[in-house]
Design an enzyme around this catalytic site. Structure first.
Site, PDB file in Angstrom:
ATOM      1  N   SER A 146       7.913   8.080  -8.559  1.00 39.84           N
ATOM      2  CA  SER A 146       7.099   8.858  -7.638  1.00 39.84           C
ATOM      3  C   SER A 146       7.954   9.477  -6.539  1.00 39.84           C
ATOM      4  O   SER A 146       8.858  10.248  -6.812  1.00 39.84           O
ATOM      5  CB  SER A 146       5.978   7.977  -7.070  1.00 39.84           C
ATOM      6  OG  SER A 146       5.043   8.749  -6.361  1.00 39.84           O
ATOM      7  N   ASP A 301       5.586  15.824  -4.724  1.00 40.68           N
ATOM      8  CA  ASP A 301       6.648  14.847  -4.983  1.00 40.68           C
ATOM      9  C   ASP A 301       7.157  14.989  -6.424  1.00 40.68           C
ATOM     10  O   ASP A 301       6.627  15.799  -7.198  1.00 40.68           O
ATOM     11  CB  ASP A 301       6.185  13.434  -4.657  1.00 40.68           C
ATOM     12  CG  ASP A 301       5.103  12.923  -5.590  1.00 40.68           C
ATOM     13  OD1 ASP A 301       4.490  13.739  -6.305  1.00 40.68           O
ATOM     14  OD2 ASP A 301       4.855  11.705  -5.615  1.00 40.68           O
ATOM     15  N   ASP A 305       2.133  13.911  -8.217  1.00 42.17           N
ATOM     16  CA  ASP A 305       0.824  13.312  -7.986  1.00 42.17           C
ATOM     17  C   ASP A 305       0.466  13.320  -6.492  1.00 42.17           C
ATOM     18  O   ASP A 305      -0.695  13.201  -6.135  1.00 42.17           O
ATOM     19  CB  ASP A 305       0.725  11.903  -8.580  1.00 42.17           C
ATOM     20  CG  ASP A 305       1.691  10.909  -7.969  1.00 42.17           C
ATOM     21  OD1 ASP A 305       2.566  11.306  -7.172  1.00 42.17           O
ATOM     22  OD2 ASP A 305       1.583   9.702  -8.293  1.00 42.17           O
TER      23      ASP A 305
END
Length: 577
Positions: A146, A301, A305
């Site tokens: 992430s 990012d 998400d």
């Protein structure tokens, strides 16, 4: 088994992957690094693995990835032949070894006679969630860490609904994974064999096309040409193609991509951290913004998400909005639009997390819409969407969390920065037509509902010593001593580890009706609250704060006072540990 014994086992492994072997030999006398790399197994958290790249059982590498994949394979096999035939969709982002790890997962699954559908290039996490649903696979995997720094990578597992795996499934996968005593024993099949046997299928552009067609349903003002000027940065990640395509299809033709950050780069060369929650990640976008006088700056990012924005104010300066502020603007626009079109369902539901601003609740109440709190983590929002789908007790309208995650259309079951980018642009366009900015729209909401403000403090405590300090912090806040000694009056304590809320004044308890989690939330008598939560995937403990004032000045003062009171306690515990 001590860390030294495990390290020796790796050193003596004859066929250890070459790069890992070289790193290990260089660092074998670095006691601190060796201990941290081997003192425990990288844990399977609420939905998968996440950790620093490198050698060892406590690092992301092909062996820990294979072990997790074998745990997933064993779980799928336990669910029957149909689950194996439906298989697993696999995506990956731009991080170091992400493509390699994605293929390793497919090779482990293939050895277990489980089909894989692997994207042929980096793709956003929301597209993986979408693909699981479109292909009707039994599970999904995305290789990503992430928004974490470049030295991290991870593996997230998704269920057949396209949401992150449930707690029950995660527990079962963890059990199967922990039963693997020797991670070097995990077997893999060759790619050529998998392709020939039909156990591996590469996914190309068709899935993206299907996804883009579904974006129509989230548009507020349709596909008409729009005048808003936008600067967008994928932050070297996987969002570039889909976000730009989504904006273009929605009618936004004046979109400039930050050139250097449009190139996938596992080192995230132009930013310290590829996290749109942090204003520093917008430094290059700001240069473009000032040069072009863009109305809106958007960043996503690496796995697309999460989405952050900065808006140009009337003085030509850019103001960064928090995740809570963005969420409030989005939910207000969605509910206002549906209300104006008499399309608000009587059973409509907005979902947010327990550490997300209460402003969303005030907005929902205005429109007569119910709002539900769930535990921190978007998987809990997705689980509720699935529950509504099965029971038809509520109609999902919008889900969000303070950490810049939003979901509008339920054809995806995780936070989706592509959807969010398109919708925030639509909302900004709407305000622009009225001669306003997003910032002015936000302050209208404050004037109407009260000045809600929130803050987040994160403390990183690495290694075994850090884990001990985190335990001491949690234990002290959970103790009666804290409630007696805290300088501000407490109204109630919500302890999600035991599942009940306790009145500080009377001692009366009531059930929280949420899953068990290591989270504490304290409510104060003046409608102020704070919470603390250790991360399930990182060596961090997070402190959340929320206040409401009649004016901005009042809320500023309340927030500062609360943060100082809580963090003084934390710093004292750390220094005495």
């Amino acid at each position: 088994m001590t860390w030294k014994v495990e390290a020796e086992k790796w050193l003596n492994q004859e066929d250890l992957e070459v790069a890992l072997k070289q790193q290990l030999m260089i660092e074998e006398n670095n006691k601190e690094l060796m201990e941290d790399s081997f003192y425990k197994n990288l844990s399977f958290g609420t939905a998968g693995l996440r950790g620093e790249l490198g050698f060892g059982t406590n690092r992301m590498n092909i062996y820990t990835v294979r072990k997790a994949a074998q745990g997933l394979a064993a779980y799928i096999a336990s669910c029957g032949e149909d689950a194996k035939k439906r298989g697993v969709a696999i995506a990956y982002d731009s991080r170091h070894y992400s493509p390699e790890f994605g293929l390793e997962v497919a090779k482990v699954l293939g050895h277990n006679a489980i089909r894989s559908f692997l994207f042929d290039e980096l793709q956003p996490t929301p597209l993986l969630s979408f693909a699981v649903r479109e292909l009707n696979t039994f599970a999904g995997v995305v290789i990503t860490a992430s928004h974490n720094p470049a030295e991290y990578n991870g593996l997230k597992v998704y269920g057949e609904d396209g949401g992150q795996v449930t707690l029950e499934a995660a527990t079962a996968i963890t059990t199967h994974t922990e039963n693997i005593e020797d991670l070097f024993s995990v077997k893999v099949a060759e790619e050529a064999y998998l392709l020939e046997a039909g156990l591996l299928t590469y996914l190309a552009d068709e899935m993206s096309e299907r996804y883009i067609r579904r974006l129509d349903g989230i548009l507020v003002d349709g596909k008409l040409a729009k005048s808003l000027s936008i600067v967008y940065s994928p932050l070297h990640g996987a969002g570039g193609k889909l976000v730009c395509r989504g904006l273009r299809e929605a009618g936004f033709s004046n979109v400039i991509i930050v050139a250097k950050q449009g190139i996938p780069d596992p080192d995230f060369t132009t930013v310290k951290s590829p996290n749109p929650e942090e204003s520093k990640s917008f430094e290059l976008a700001l240069v473009y913004g000032h040069k072009t006088a863009a109305d809106l700056l958007i960043a996503t990012d690496p796995d697309a998400d999460r989405m952050g924005v900065a808006v140009r104010d009337l003085k030509g300066q850019y103001v960064f909005l928090t995740g809570n502020q963005i969420g409030a603007l989005l939910v207000n626009a969605l509910l206002e639009d549906k209300s104006n079109r008499h399309a608000l369902p009587e059973d409509g539901m907005v979902i947010k997390t327990i550490v997300t601003s209460e402003l969303g609740k005030a907005i929902a109440n205005k429109y007569g819409v119910k709002i539900m709190d769930v535990l921190t983590g978007f998987k809990y929002i997705s689980e509720k969407v699935l529950e509504f789908e099965k029971t038809t007790e509520s109609t999902f309208l919008f889900g969000y969390e303070e950490s810049y995650g939003y979901l509008i259309g339920d054809f995806v079951r995780d936070k989706d920065a592509v959807q969010a980018s398109v919708l925030i642009a639509e909302v900004a366009e709407r305000y622009k037509k009225k001669g306003q900015t997003l910032l002015e729209g936000l302050y209208e909401l404050y004037e109407e509902h009260g000045y809600y403000q929130e803050a987040l403090e994160s403390i990183t405590l690495k290694g075994q010593i850090g884990m001990t300090k985190m335990e001491r912090i949690i234990n002290y806040f959970r103790s009666d001593s804290f409630a007696r000694e805290f300088p501000q009056p407490l109204a109630s304590v919500e302890d999600y580890a035991v599942g009940h809320s306790t009145s500080v004044e009377t001692g009366e308890q009531c059930s929280l009706n949420l899953p068990i989690a290591d989270v504490l939330k304290f409510k104060l008598t003046d409608a102020t609250w704070f919470a603390l939560r250790p991360s399930g995937t990182e060596p961090k403990i997070k402190f959340y704060f929320g206040v409401k004032g009649e004016t901005k000045v009042e809320s500023d003062e309340l927030l500062l006072k609360l943060k100082e009171a809580v963090m003084t306690v934390v710093e004292k515990i750390i220094s005495n540990s």
